[in-house]
Design a protein around this motif. Structure first.
Motif, PDB file in Angstrom:
ATOM      1  N   ASP A   1       0.815  -1.217   0.000  1.00  0.00           N
ATOM      2  CA  ASP A   1       0.000   0.000   0.000  1.00  0.00           C
ATOM      3  C   ASP A   1       0.845   1.261   0.000  1.00  0.00           C
ATOM      4  O   ASP A   1       0.400   2.319  -0.430  1.00  0.00           O
ATOM      5  CB  ASP A   1      -0.873   0.037   1.263  1.00  0.00           C
ATOM      6  CG  ASP A   1      -1.853  -1.116   1.304  1.00  0.00           C
ATOM      7  OD1 ASP A   1      -2.300  -1.561   0.232  1.00  0.00           O
ATOM      8  OD2 ASP A   1      -2.168  -1.582   2.422  1.00  0.00           O
ATOM      9  N   PHE A   2       2.049   1.146   0.541  1.00  0.00           N
ATOM     10  CA  PHE A   2       2.881   2.334   0.714  1.00  0.00           C
ATOM     11  C   PHE A   2       3.819   2.597  -0.477  1.00  0.00           C
ATOM     12  O   PHE A   2       4.639   3.501  -0.408  1.00  0.00           O
ATOM     13  CB  PHE A   2       3.713   2.202   1.993  1.00  0.00           C
ATOM     14  CG  PHE A   2       2.951   2.471   3.252  1.00  0.00           C
ATOM     15  CD1 PHE A   2       2.924   3.737   3.800  1.00  0.00           C
ATOM     16  CD2 PHE A   2       2.241   1.462   3.881  1.00  0.00           C
ATOM     17  CE1 PHE A   2       2.221   3.996   4.967  1.00  0.00           C
ATOM     18  CE2 PHE A   2       1.534   1.704   5.054  1.00  0.00           C
ATOM     19  CZ  PHE A   2       1.520   2.977   5.602  1.00  0.00           C
TER      20      PHE A   2
ATOM     21  N   ASP B   1       5.792   3.931  -3.548  1.00  0.00           N
ATOM     22  CA  ASP B   1       5.932   5.301  -4.044  1.00  0.00           C
ATOM     23  C   ASP B   1       6.256   5.209  -5.532  1.00  0.00           C
ATOM     24  O   ASP B   1       7.365   4.892  -5.927  1.00  0.00           O
ATOM     25  CB  ASP B   1       7.074   5.983  -3.270  1.00  0.00           C
ATOM     26  CG  ASP B   1       7.306   7.422  -3.693  1.00  0.00           C
ATOM     27  OD1 ASP B   1       7.122   7.737  -4.885  1.00  0.00           O
ATOM     28  OD2 ASP B   1       7.673   8.222  -2.821  1.00  0.00           O
TER      29      ASP B   1
ATOM     30  N   ASP C   1      10.765  11.079   4.601  1.00  0.00           N
ATOM     31  CA  ASP C   1      10.122  11.175   3.296  1.00  0.00           C
ATOM     32  C   ASP C   1      11.011  12.038   2.400  1.00  0.00           C
ATOM     33  O   ASP C   1      11.406  13.138   2.780  1.00  0.00           O
ATOM     34  CB  ASP C   1       8.743  11.813   3.475  1.00  0.00           C
ATOM     35  CG  ASP C   1       7.881  11.666   2.238  1.00  0.00           C
ATOM     36  OD1 ASP C   1       8.224  10.854   1.344  1.00  0.00           O
ATOM     37  OD2 ASP C   1       6.852  12.359   2.157  1.00  0.00           O
TER      38      ASP C   1
END
Lengths: 492, 492
Positions: free
Chosen positions: B101-102, B104, B433
């Protein structure tokens, strides 16, 4: 000042040419947490201002049923009057287990120790709780009765860890009307005090001094940017981030598999971001409450949930949120609730679930085929379940015998697959790391002087959808709001 | 300055009375990421200093086998010479799925697009890769062969999403000696340039100016605190936080169910904390790599893993990390690997697993009893598995037919329950991030001028233990180190 990017960077006090207003405590947000923070700070002698983005008080608390999870200490008045004794140890052990890996023992202890006091305080504010129990397996009390089981207290493994006791306290009001009632009461209390409330006020960014202490906040009112001096501090009670899709994608993408965000439009995470901008640690950001409200009717609890492998994965007598969470974790692309047609009950009129019938059958083989499950697996699963259920046992997943009986023909199944129509509401549980006092801390655990957070802007008692209980969010918001209000007022 | 609390708060440039050293780019950490960052920044014409906490280069890369996950773009030289074509689209689709889900997408795309170039660059640095394939189901190549499948490319669901291709590149060295070799090569490259390396240098905190730009860093060398001016910026390549138990408890407590942290002693999260102290967003902090190395011997892949309900939960032909992750997610308190005794193979001499035999049996009933599993469930599970396996099918969990055959008597089971001795190593995957360029961003996505991060200090390509692949960490560290080095050097 660009609204989107504002909380990225605090304003330095040297760039403040004028203080437009001065107060002791600035409270950001007028929901459950903010109102309680303001009341306590005012009652401790502080000058208080509330800045609320909306045009009225309420926040997400007003949209909830406002159950409050309370007990321990021998029991609240209602628990005791209903003949229940609730030990602090049991409440503590339950909440620690329910917090999962991320449980914060200091916060849980503080919450439990102060829980009966919190009940009394809410009553002193004007909240009315009837000395009665609502004895259904339900999501909320639709009568004006007070106590109900709002978690997995009676389900494995919790029943073995702590003596079960109902701790959800429902206000004396019929229907799902607790939220507006509680916020009405708290708003009246705020208004009866010398608290300065500003609606339609958008908090833009914190103001810090050379030592990175928070000394105020920039708000926009009537299109004017105002520098608010907060001599004792700023309390962020601005809700979670469930309405901010970008933040959800970044921090809690798995929640996007659920269907409907619950909260108010200002749950955009701006309070959390403000805290992060001054080094506040945001923790547990990936987790959230998510649920599958497959009861009422409670008779569907006699059914079993199976995944794409036709296998059970959770004791179905757990709280609906725990079940919903586990549904979203299953591998494969299907979740079915399989039950005896006789247990369908008042589904059409009582259910919130919105799930379609996925299949029916006079035999398991027929149902299995209709559902397209691997040959024989559902039959195995149900046969094993039935053999044990007939003996009042569930050796696989430990469902309580209260909800065990063989599943009989004719069979039916509801399609609970995420994304196919079943109702999976959700909200976030991550937020700023705080001490039990509400003080915001950095990644090293150092307090950021002058900054407090409460409610869903902070990471509080409820930490995981895997073992949430209703009443924890409003309980935590009102309780931590009070803690933060008192702590800020104490600051020299 | 208190070491523990230091990174909570940056130092303001106004409090800097003296600059002890000045450089363009300050690189914190001399492991895989830091060395590559320094080389690229120097090659782009910048003055570079490296500050490493240990007395030598290496970091966690030196402790790894230094496989690098590369491919796409038609294939690396090795892939092409071995007759394999690897499309970028397949590598992209695999990595996006593996990120969970994460994932990038911008970072994955950048990594895939630059992957063959990265291979060529590593070769230009002196890395030697043989044009050969290691054709075992193994955790690493113990020969000097290069290519191996280091993920779940051939397992469901990945095999249906992207054409499988081996992308793990093992250096031309026998045994588990890739890490020291790669770091030897990169260290030599650093030393051959005009790069100023400081060992035994503890980075204490960032230095910021009025606009919250990073303009330098405080380091302690020989018990002296030195203010280092970094005119183009600071690149944090300081590893993850697997060695910081307090941070693990706060951010990734579920990893503590695993057994052994993998990393170097300086993986204390201080780089991540420094970034947070200036408003950098730390994301995906809860997730990590965790594994159960139940092969070699590969023959154990013919076995099945069952939980406390006697149910399977994962296709056992997946990568060991994906399997280990799912073991830790299981409800109940037991995980067994059940297999035909004939597949025990060279377990005693080849295995890293350290798991004890939990039971044996001439019949499934006997084994089930010995394991204390609910009556009949394991029998059901194995019988269903066997019926389908005989047909080359696994309709429940889609294990590839290559690893399907009925499990036959005599039976045996290894105890893979977390906490009972089986080897479950782990490390963290959360971090700052960053943009694909390595620039650190705030919770709003705004770049913090002058601050970069790479390797496990950043949250990079690998995002979840649920679908990790070997070679992604060293691949990501060396690749993102290069990106950050180039980007910092470009800054005016």
């Amino acid at each position: 000042m660009n609204e989107k990017t504002t909380p990225s960077k605090p304003r330095h006090v040297r760039d403040v040419s004028e203080w437009h207003k001065t107060t002791d405590v600035a409270v950001i947000g007028f929901g459950g947490a903010g109102s309680c923070a303001a009341i306590e700070a005012a009652d401790a002698g502080s000058r208080v201002m509330i800045f609320e983005a909306a045009s009225a008080s309420g926040g997400s608390t007003a949209l909830s049923s406002a159950e409050v999870y309370m007990g321990g200490n021998g029991g609240t008045r209602v628990q005791r009057e209903c003949g229940l004794e609730d030990k602090s140890e049991d409440m503590y052990n339950y909440l620690m287990q329910a917090g999962g890996d991320f449980a914060d023992s200091a916060k849980v202890k503080n919450y439990v120790d102060g829980s009966v006091d919190h009940f009394d305080w809410l009553v002193s504010m004007g909240a009315k709780y009837k000395n009665s129990i609502y004895n259904e397996r339900a999501i909320m009390a639709m009568t004006d009765d007070c106590l109900l089981y709002t978690g997995s207290e009676k389900a494995w493994p919790y029943r073995d860890i702590a003596k079960p006791c109902p701790r959800g306290h429902n206000l004396e009001v019929e229907g799902d009307n607790g939220g507006p009632m509680l916020m009405g009461i708290l708003t009246e209390q705020v208004e009866s005090r010398d608290i300065n409330v500003h609606y339609d006020s958008r908090a833009l960014t914190l103001i810090v001094d050379d030592s990175n202490s928070v000394v105020g906040i920039v708000v926009r009112i009537d299109q004017q940017e105002l520098n608010i001096k907060a001599e004792k501090g700023v309390i962020l009670c601005a809700g979670g981030f469930v309405m901010n899709e970008e933040m959800l994608k970044k921090y809690a993408p798995s929640l996007l598999k659920a269907s409907i965000p619950i909260g108010n439009p200002n749950d955009t995470g701006f309070g959390i971001k403000m805290g992060m901008s001054v080094g506040g640690a945001a923790i547990n950001m990936h987790d959230g409450f998510v649920t599958l409200p497959y009861y009422p009717p409670s008779s569907l609890t006699y059914g079993i949930l199976v995944n794409a492998s036709g296998q059970r994965f959770i004791n179905e007598d757990c709280y609906h949120g725990r079940v919903g969470y586990h549904c979203l974790q299953q591998p494969g692309d299907r979740i079915y609730l399989v039950f005896s047609a006789e247990d369908f009950g008042e589904y059409e009129t009582q259910s919130y679930l919105n799930a379609d019938i996925a299949g029916t059958g006079e035999t398991l083989c027929e149902l299995e085929e209709e559902l397209g499950l691997p040959n024989g697996v559902l039959q195995n699963t149900v046969e094993t379940y039935n053999i044990n259920a007939a003996k009042g046992e569930d050796p696989l997943l430990h469902k309580s015998d209260e909800w065990l009986k063989p599943i009989k023909a004719p069979f039916a199944a509801l399609d609970c697959t995420p994304g196919r129509g079943a109702f999976y509401p959700y909200f976030t549980l991550g937020g700023l790391d705080t001490l039990p006092s509400g003080e915001v801390v950095t990644s090293n655990g150092d307090v950021i002087p002058g900054l407090y957070a409460a409610g869903r802007t902070a990471c509080g008692i409820p930490r995981t959808g895997a073992c949430y209980s209703s009443g924890l969010s409003v309980g935590d918001a009102t309780f931590t709001g009070r803690m933060a209000g008192k702590q800020a007022a104490k600051r020299k």
